[in-house]
Write a protein that holds these residues in place. Structure first.
Motif, PDB file in Angstrom:
ATOM      1  N   LEU A  73       7.744   0.849  -9.190  1.00 44.97           N
ATOM      2  CA  LEU A  73       7.082   0.509  -7.929  1.00 44.97           C
ATOM      3  C   LEU A  73       5.560   0.470  -8.084  1.00 44.97           C
ATOM      4  CD1 LEU A  73       9.363   2.573  -5.537  1.00 44.97           C
ATOM      5  CD2 LEU A  73       9.404   0.097  -5.928  1.00 44.97           C
ATOM      6  N   ILE A  74       5.025   1.377  -8.900  1.00 47.61           N
ATOM      7  CA  ILE A  74       3.585   1.346  -9.182  1.00 47.61           C
ATOM      8  C   ILE A  74       3.243   0.057  -9.930  1.00 47.61           C
ATOM      9  CG2 ILE A  74       1.749   2.422 -10.565  1.00 47.61           C
ATOM     10  CD1 ILE A  74       3.088   5.150  -9.861  1.00 47.61           C
ATOM     11  N   LYS A  75       4.095  -0.335 -10.885  1.00 44.07           N
ATOM     12  CA  LYS A  75       3.870  -1.578 -11.621  1.00 44.07           C
ATOM     13  C   LYS A  75       3.918  -2.781 -10.674  1.00 44.07           C
ATOM     14  CE  LYS A  75       5.493  -4.064 -15.751  1.00 44.07           C
ATOM     15  NZ  LYS A  75       4.502  -5.047 -15.581  1.00 44.07           N
ATOM     16  N   TRP A  76       4.849  -2.770  -9.728  1.00 41.54           N
ATOM     17  CA  TRP A  76       4.919  -3.858  -8.745  1.00 41.54           C
ATOM     18  C   TRP A  76       3.609  -3.972  -7.974  1.00 41.54           C
ATOM     19  CZ3 TRP A  76      10.222  -3.637  -5.757  1.00 41.54           C
ATOM     20  CH2 TRP A  76      11.253  -4.051  -6.603  1.00 41.54           C
ATOM     21  N   GLU A  77       3.058  -2.815  -7.586  1.00 43.46           N
ATOM     22  CA  GLU A  77       1.792  -2.845  -6.844  1.00 43.46           C
ATOM     23  C   GLU A  77       0.655  -3.318  -7.737  1.00 43.46           C
ATOM     24  OE1 GLU A  77      -0.988   0.404  -4.797  1.00 43.46           O
ATOM     25  OE2 GLU A  77       1.051   0.372  -3.946  1.00 43.46           O
ATOM     26  N   THR A  78       0.615  -2.836  -8.970  1.00 49.78           N
ATOM     27  CA  THR A  78      -0.422  -3.238  -9.922  1.00 49.78           C
ATOM     28  C   THR A  78      -0.345  -4.730 -10.232  1.00 49.78           C
ATOM     29  OG1 THR A  78      -0.318  -1.042 -10.911  1.00 49.78           O
ATOM     30  CG2 THR A  78      -1.399  -2.756 -12.206  1.00 49.78           C
ATOM     31  N   ASP A  79       0.875  -5.260 -10.360  1.00 57.54           N
ATOM     32  CA  ASP A  79       1.076  -6.688 -10.671  1.00 57.54           C
ATOM     33  C   ASP A  79       0.992  -7.585  -9.443  1.00 57.54           C
ATOM     34  OD1 ASP A  79       1.457  -5.890 -13.275  1.00 57.54           O
ATOM     35  OD2 ASP A  79       3.637  -6.190 -13.272  1.00 57.54           O
ATOM     36  N   GLY A  80       0.827  -6.993  -8.256  1.00 59.29           N
ATOM     37  CA  GLY A  80       0.707  -7.787  -7.044  1.00 59.29           C
ATOM     38  C   GLY A  80       2.037  -8.172  -6.410  1.00 59.29           C
ATOM     39  N   VAL A  81       3.134  -7.654  -6.916  1.00 63.79           N
ATOM     40  CA  VAL A  81       4.443  -7.936  -6.313  1.00 63.79           C
ATOM     41  C   VAL A  81       4.490  -7.299  -4.926  1.00 63.79           C
ATOM     42  CG1 VAL A  81       6.923  -7.554  -6.506  1.00 63.79           C
ATOM     43  CG2 VAL A  81       5.598  -8.150  -8.534  1.00 63.79           C
ATOM     44  N   LEU A  82       4.021  -6.059  -4.837  1.00 64.69           N
ATOM     45  CA  LEU A  82       3.873  -5.369  -3.550  1.00 64.69           C
ATOM     46  C   LEU A  82       2.396  -5.315  -3.204  1.00 64.69           C
ATOM     47  CD1 LEU A  82       6.065  -2.125  -3.639  1.00 64.69           C
ATOM     48  CD2 LEU A  82       6.253  -4.012  -2.037  1.00 64.69           C
ATOM     49  N   PRO A  83       2.054  -5.488  -1.936  1.00 68.57           N
ATOM     50  CA  PRO A  83       0.639  -5.316  -1.585  1.00 68.57           C
ATOM     51  C   PRO A  83       0.260  -3.847  -1.725  1.00 68.57           C
ATOM     52  CG  PRO A  83       1.961  -5.635   0.388  1.00 68.57           C
ATOM     53  CD  PRO A  83       2.878  -5.827  -0.780  1.00 68.57           C
ATOM     54  N   PRO A  84      -0.976  -3.566  -2.070  1.00 69.85           N
ATOM     55  CA  PRO A  84      -1.372  -2.167  -2.212  1.00 69.85           C
ATOM     56  C   PRO A  84      -1.296  -1.451  -0.858  1.00 69.85           C
ATOM     57  CG  PRO A  84      -3.253  -3.624  -2.516  1.00 69.85           C
ATOM     58  CD  PRO A  84      -2.051  -4.484  -2.369  1.00 69.85           C
ATOM     59  N   THR A  85      -0.835  -0.234  -0.880  1.00 68.82           N
ATOM     60  CA  THR A  85      -0.772   0.537   0.348  1.00 68.82           C
ATOM     61  C   THR A  85      -2.175   1.011   0.725  1.00 68.82           C
ATOM     62  OG1 THR A  85       0.173   2.453   1.446  1.00 68.82           O
ATOM     63  CG2 THR A  85      -0.204   2.649  -0.915  1.00 68.82           C
TER      64      THR A  85
END
Length: 147
Positions: A73-85
């Motif tokens: 999930l951290i990787k998703w946020e870092t890669d832009g898959v998830l927007p940063p919280t």
């Protein structure tokens, strides 16, 4: 016996009868009854919210049957898959209950499964759109004047 006599004596099951016999019991899944734990009350832009650590988002994915680790999930946020919280304190990420439910619901809607790569779905696009909306909705709800 002609066809008319046959029609009168033959019982034809009605759609209503079939419907009456159908089992319409709704059974909730574990995901339907999921509630995050270990909430932390915070003040964000003068609003009082309860946020949950990243491990709750990971647990929510597991409960929904599509496990994802905290590192993923951290990787998703870092890669832009998830927007940063916006709820990051130090190096710890936090999410509201609405954000957690929205993220996992979008993953389920997009057909994300244990061996499905997230980039083969439209998860990222929907997540960015919906999470922006959820955040605005949550913060505006607290800013609305009490009448």
């Amino acid at each position: 016996m002609n066809s008319l006599d046959l029609a009168r004596t033959t019982s034809i099951p009605s759609a209503q009868h079939d419907f009456d016999q159908a089992d319409l019991t709704f059974s909730a899944t574990e995901w339907d009854t999921y509630r995050p734990e270990q909430g932390k009350p915070i003040s964000y832009k003068e609003q009082h919210l309860i946020v949950y650590p990243l491990k709750e988002l990971s647990r929510a994915f597991s409960v929904a049957g599509i496990p994802r680790s905290q590192q993923q999930l951290i990787k998703w946020e870092t890669d832009g898959v998830l927007p940063p919280t916006p709820f990051t304190f130090g190096r710890k990420r936090f999410y509201t209950e609405n954000q957690i439910r929205t993220i996992v619901d979008i993953a389920l809607e997009c057909g994300l499964r244990p061996r499905t790569h997230v980039k083969k779905t439209n998860f990222s696009e929907l997540a960015h759109h919906e999470l922006t909306y959820i955040l605005q909705l949550e913060l505006n709800a607290y800013e609305a004047p009490v009448v």
